[in-house]
Scaffold this motif. Structure first.
Motif, short mmCIF file in Angstrom:
data_model
loop_
_atom_site.label_atom_id
_atom_site.label_comp_id
_atom_site.label_asym_id
_atom_site.label_seq_id
_atom_site.Cartn_x
_atom_site.Cartn_y
_atom_site.Cartn_z
N ILE A 19 30.49 35.89 48.77
CA ILE A 19 30.47 36.07 47.33
C ILE A 19 30.81 34.73 46.67
O ILE A 19 31.55 33.93 47.22
N HIS A 113 27.57 45.29 47.40
CA HIS A 113 27.65 43.84 47.58
C HIS A 113 26.78 43.18 46.52
O HIS A 113 25.57 43.40 46.48
N THR A 114 27.41 42.42 45.62
CA THR A 114 26.70 41.68 44.60
C THR A 114 26.99 40.20 44.79
O THR A 114 27.67 39.80 45.74
N ASP A 116 28.94 38.29 43.22
CA ASP A 116 30.35 37.88 43.06
C ASP A 116 31.36 38.92 43.53
O ASP A 116 32.56 38.76 43.30
N SER A 117 30.91 39.99 44.18
CA SER A 117 31.86 41.00 44.64
C SER A 117 31.33 41.74 45.86
O SER A 117 30.11 41.82 46.08
N ARG A 119 32.52 45.44 48.13
CA ARG A 119 33.41 46.58 48.31
C ARG A 119 33.20 47.14 49.71
O ARG A 119 32.07 47.42 50.12
N GLU A 139 38.06 45.92 47.33
CA GLU A 139 37.04 45.15 46.63
C GLU A 139 37.53 43.74 46.43
O GLU A 139 38.63 43.51 45.89
N TYR A 140 36.72 42.79 46.89
CA TYR A 140 36.96 41.38 46.64
C TYR A 140 36.01 40.94 45.52
O TYR A 140 34.81 41.22 45.57
N ARG A 141 36.57 40.21 44.54
CA ARG A 141 35.75 39.70 43.44
C ARG A 141 36.20 38.29 43.09
O ARG A 141 37.40 38.01 43.07
N GLY A 143 35.65 34.92 40.30
CA GLY A 143 35.20 34.51 38.97
C GLY A 143 36.04 33.35 38.50
O GLY A 143 36.76 32.72 39.29
N LEU A 147 40.12 34.60 42.88
CA LEU A 147 39.89 35.80 43.69
C LEU A 147 40.82 36.92 43.25
O LEU A 147 42.03 36.71 43.12
N ARG A 312 46.87 45.52 43.53
CA ARG A 312 46.04 44.40 43.11
C ARG A 312 46.79 43.09 43.35
O ARG A 312 47.96 42.96 43.04
#
Length: 318
Positions: A19, A113-114, A116-117, A119, A139-141, A143, A147, A312
């Protein structure tokens, strides 16, 4: 096995999920839903924020792994819950303890899976010494704020379940890890208490950090300080977030932040690791409960049937 066959064989940690966003790049793994890579690119300079490992290597020393449904150790693998004595597998033979939960070496399924993220999810079924069923997700994201990691656990079994969470990133403050490099770094850890342990790494008491080698409430150099220590009483800022900062000479620094419910942190300077891994990075491990919480009950979460708990935490350059 020749190089061609090695490339065709599955990676030791299964599928890899990359990501990117806000200058950050991360790679999560199918096996254990761990964090294998985290780096930040600024003006063409790629800064490693964790000491990870190569795709064709297994995770070593817990690097980047998630620790569920307990973090750290359970003394002798034995505990009692609701009057029932239980025995977990001994997964740390050197101390005779059960360590770091049940999910590190099993494949998680990708639920999204996108760019930037990602799950990942796991159904944890009953295990010797842990006769419970949990639905787990992470979920890892990435931006502009770095992280962010969201953890969720739900008790889908019949009976209440004991539960704790931890993660095991080895932090490097934007510089390449190297043996002994941690001696150069400065740690800011605003924690009021630490746990002393016995020869099996089981807590034997909690103490104020005042006038101790474990007082990092004001930033100071690690130097030769050896840590494999759980800290509690984390001071939080006005936004409710706890922040721990590791910085290197020259200005590179990384902050690990913890949301409410993650009230403990284990700091490990890697003195016991072999070869080039020794003091090459500093594990800063967010935890919802201290070591051996299955026996002490300290901050241990009791998940009733149908209960859900979330956590989180994250990492960012600073």
């Amino acid at each position: 096995m020749n190089d061609v066959n090695m490339q065709q064989a599955p990676a030791p940690t299964g599928r890899q999920f990359e990501i990117r966003g806000g200058g950050y790049r991360a790679v999560a793994t199918e096996v254990g839903a761990g964090l294998r890579v985290l780096e930040y690119q600024a003006e063409g300079d790629v800064r490693p924020l964790i000491a990870g490992y190569q795709e064709r290597e297994p995770a070593a020393h817990g690097a980047g792994q998630l620790l569920l449904p307990w973090a750290n150790r359970v003394a002798g693998g034995r505990y009692t819950f609701d009057g029932q004595p239980r025995q977990l597998d001994i997964t740390e033979p050197a101390t005779g303890n059960a360590i770091h939960g049940l999910t590190r070496w099993v494949p998680w399924r990708c639920a999204g899976h996108t760019a930037d993220s990602v799950r990942l999810e796991l159904s944890l079924f009953p295990h010797p010494g842990y006769p419970h069923t949990l639905e787990l997700s992470v979920e890892y994201r990435v931006g502009t704020d770095g992280l962010a990691v969201d953890i969720c656990a739900r008790n889908t079994g019949v009976h209440p379940a004991p539960y704790g969470f931890g993660a095991h990133p080895y932090i490097t403050p934007g510089v390449q890890p190297a043996e002994g490099r941690a001696d150069e770094w400065t740690l800011h850890l605003p924690a009021e208490r630490y746990l002393a342990v016995d020869e099996r790494m089981i807590p034997r008491g909690g103490f104020d950090v005042d006038s101790s080698p474990y007082d990092f409430r004001k930033p100071r150099a690690l130097g030769g300080t050896a840590l494999d220590t759980a800290f509690g009483g984390l001071q939080r800022e006005l936004d409710g977030i706890g922040r721990i900062r590791l910085s290197a000479p020259g200005g590179n620094a990384v902050t690990l932040w913890l949301g409410r419910g993650l009230e403990w942190v284990q700091v490990f300077t890697g003195d016991a690791l072999a070869g080039g891994a020794r003091r090459a990075a500093v594990a800063i491990e967010p935890m919802s409960a201290p070591p051996d919480a299955f026996n002490s009950g300290t901050d241990l979460k009791r998940l009733e049937r149908g209960d859900t708990v979330t956590h989180r935490w994250g990492i960012q350059v600073s």
